[in-house]
Scaffold this motif. Structure first.
Motif, short mmCIF file in Angstrom:
data_model
loop_
_atom_site.label_atom_id
_atom_site.label_comp_id
_atom_site.label_asym_id
_atom_site.label_seq_id
_atom_site.Cartn_x
_atom_site.Cartn_y
_atom_site.Cartn_z
N GLU A 91 4.17 2.19 0.18
CA GLU A 91 3.25 1.62 -0.93
C GLU A 91 1.97 1.01 -0.50
N GLY A 92 0.94 1.33 -1.14
CA GLY A 92 -0.54 1.08 -0.53
C GLY A 92 -1.66 1.52 -1.61
N ARG A 93 -2.91 1.23 -1.20
CA ARG A 93 -3.91 2.02 -2.12
C ARG A 93 -3.87 3.37 -2.04
N GLU A 94 -4.15 4.08 -3.07
CA GLU A 94 -3.78 5.47 -3.06
C GLU A 94 -4.74 6.33 -2.34
N ALA A 95 -6.03 5.73 -1.86
CA ALA A 95 -6.91 6.72 -0.95
C ALA A 95 -6.43 6.52 0.37
N ASP A 96 -5.83 5.15 0.69
CA ASP A 96 -5.50 4.75 1.97
C ASP A 96 -4.29 5.65 2.47
N LEU A 97 -3.32 5.75 1.51
CA LEU A 97 -2.19 6.57 1.79
C LEU A 97 -2.51 8.07 1.87
N MET A 98 -3.32 8.76 1.14
CA MET A 98 -3.86 10.00 1.24
C MET A 98 -4.46 10.11 2.59
N SER A 99 -5.32 9.42 2.89
CA SER A 99 -5.92 9.50 4.34
C SER A 99 -4.99 9.17 5.50
N SER A 100 -3.95 8.51 5.40
CA SER A 100 -3.30 8.50 6.47
C SER A 100 -2.18 9.39 6.73
N MET A 101 -1.93 10.15 5.66
CA MET A 101 -0.99 11.39 5.57
C MET A 101 -1.92 12.64 5.72
N GLY A 102 -3.26 12.86 6.20
CA GLY A 102 -3.73 13.69 6.42
C GLY A 102 -4.53 14.42 5.22
N LEU A 103 -4.44 13.80 4.09
CA LEU A 103 -5.14 14.47 2.93
C LEU A 103 -6.16 14.02 2.56
N GLU A 104 -7.05 14.87 1.93
CA GLU A 104 -8.40 14.16 1.52
C GLU A 104 -8.26 13.31 0.46
N PRO A 105 -8.71 12.01 0.47
CA PRO A 105 -8.43 10.90 -0.49
C PRO A 105 -9.16 11.08 -1.54
N LYS A 106 -8.51 10.79 -2.79
CA LYS A 106 -9.36 10.66 -3.87
C LYS A 106 -10.62 9.53 -3.92
N THR A 107 -11.35 9.82 -4.84
CA THR A 107 -12.59 8.94 -5.09
C THR A 107 -12.74 8.25 -6.51
N GLY A 108 -13.39 7.18 -6.61
CA GLY A 108 -13.36 6.79 -7.97
C GLY A 108 -12.72 5.69 -8.01
N PRO A 109 -12.58 4.75 -9.12
CA PRO A 109 -12.04 3.63 -9.11
C PRO A 109 -10.39 3.67 -9.09
N SER A 110 -9.76 4.90 -9.49
CA SER A 110 -8.26 5.02 -9.31
C SER A 110 -8.03 5.12 -7.88
N SER A 111 -8.87 5.23 -7.00
CA SER A 111 -8.26 5.36 -5.81
C SER A 111 -8.17 4.06 -5.12
N SER A 112 -8.27 3.00 -5.44
CA SER A 112 -7.86 1.66 -5.00
C SER A 112 -6.69 1.31 -5.61
N ALA A 113 -6.24 1.90 -6.64
CA ALA A 113 -5.16 1.66 -7.36
C ALA A 113 -3.75 1.44 -6.34
N ILE A 114 -3.05 0.50 -6.42
CA ILE A 114 -1.90 0.32 -5.58
C ILE A 114 -0.63 1.38 -6.32
N VAL A 115 -0.33 2.31 -5.36
CA VAL A 115 0.87 3.33 -5.70
C VAL A 115 1.84 3.40 -4.85
N VAL A 116 2.98 4.03 -5.29
CA VAL A 116 4.07 4.22 -4.42
C VAL A 116 4.41 5.68 -4.15
N LYS A 117 4.80 6.10 -2.91
CA LYS A 117 4.83 7.49 -2.50
C LYS A 117 6.09 7.56 -1.68
N TYR A 118 6.81 8.49 -1.99
CA TYR A 118 7.91 8.65 -1.14
C TYR A 118 7.80 9.79 -0.39
#
Length: 328
Positions: A266-293
């Motif tokens: 669980e974490g900010r969506e952009a941070d999670l995507m970056s930590s998993m080697g993906l191009e992070p989202k941009t914009g307001p939604s990128s700072s939303a706290i999301v869950v990933k399995y």
């Protein structure tokens, strides 16, 4: 003298020491410390995590510590893989202690733990610490710790230093695979319940949105979580599972035919995507706290996040999305 007694009385009213199951590591007075900050953005006055760091640095030094670097807790605690990267970096820098600073709306706490030199980073959640109603109360009390202690930490930083580990020290995103694992129908999928001894995300306990929850609330959340997971699994996962409520070694799990683990982060969506080697989202939604399995393959330490990004603020939706993507 009367003023001094009154000041001590006020301090005792506004804060308390929390050390029932832990004690201040002696290495705090003779070794480097790194500091993790978790700051509630809704707390007043509004302060960023770096501003909180500025406010606590002097008291950590006054107490006898040597805080060499500050990090935002949420970024370090994103996943076991990310924690392992930071742990390796801390080992190379001969870090001895972890300081955890949690700022909530009406509470501020500072805890100290010995660095485990493993990806778990801290040994438990039962740590020495102080808690106060605000930053001033907590930092004043923490600073008093060093009054009767001789510190060997002499060449300390005058101001906090904010660091990131270098890309050469980061291997976590290399282990995340945007695909599905094979042989899920052959071996069991291990599922841990958050807060059980099998769950290793101890750092998350000190996040501003988690710290201070009662044992009753935690147990109720665990029961609801297990019931919710079971409901989703019945609909979307036809293979064997194993509930993990006790800590077991990888070898013990494999002997029980558990070769896969279902991991929730669980974490900010952009941070999670970056930590998993993906191009992070941009914009307001990128700072939303999301869950990933994702699924961890124990025998090769590979981490499968699936062919499509499926994180969601609601963990039930995120789990349902992930299990559906396993079929693709």
């Amino acid at each position: 003298m009367k003023y001094y007694i009154l000041l001590i009385f006020i301090l005792l009213i506004n804060l308390h020491l929390v050390s029932a199951q832990g004690s201040l590591p002696q290495s705090f007075f003779d070794g480097k410390s790194v500091v993790f900050i978790s700051a509630d953005p809704a707390a007043k006055p509004v302060m960023t995590w770096t501003e909180v760091a500025d406010s606590v640095h002097h008291s950590l030094v006054k107490a006898g510590g040597d805080p060499v670097a500050y990090f935002e807790l949420e970024k370090v605690a994103l996943s076991e893989a990310v924690q392992a990267d930071y742990a390796k970096s801390f080992q190379q820098r001969l870090v001895k202690n972890i300081i955890l600073v949690t700022r909530k709306k009406n509470q501020m706490s500072i805890h100290v733990a010995p660095f485990t030199e493993t990806g778990q980073i801290i040994p438990s959640t039962a740590l020495f610490g102080v808690t106060g109603g605000d930053i001033g109360a907590a930092t004043n009390q923490f600073g008093l710790i060093g009054e009767n202690q001789v510190s060997q930490n002499l060449l300390v930083l005058d101001v906090p230093e904010f660091l990131n580990i270098s890309t050469t020290e980061t291997t976590s995103n290399e282990r995340f695979l945007a695909s599905n694992p094979l042989n899920l129908d052959v071996f069991k999928l291990g599922i841990t319940i958050e807060g059980s001894s099998a769950e290793t995300g101890l750092l998350s306990y000190f996040r501003y949105d988690m710290y201070g929850k009662s044992q009753e609330a935690i147990l109720a959340e665990q029961a609801a979580q297990k019931a919710g997971i079971e409901q989703v699994l019945k609909q979307e996962y036809p293979y064997q599972i194993a509930w993990l409520t006790e800590a077991k070694s990888v070898q013990e799990l494999i002997q029980d035919r558990v070769q896969f683990l279902l991991v929730k982060v669980e974490g900010r969506e952009a941070d999670l995507m970056s930590s998993m080697g993906l191009e992070p989202k941009t914009g307001p939604s990128s700072s939303a706290i999301v869950v990933k399995y994702y699924i961890k393959l124990l025998v090769r330490d590979e981490l499968y996040i699936g062919p499509e990004w499926d994180a969601d603020p609601d963990w039930r939706v995120a789990l349902d999305n992930f299990l559906k993507n396993l079929k693709k």
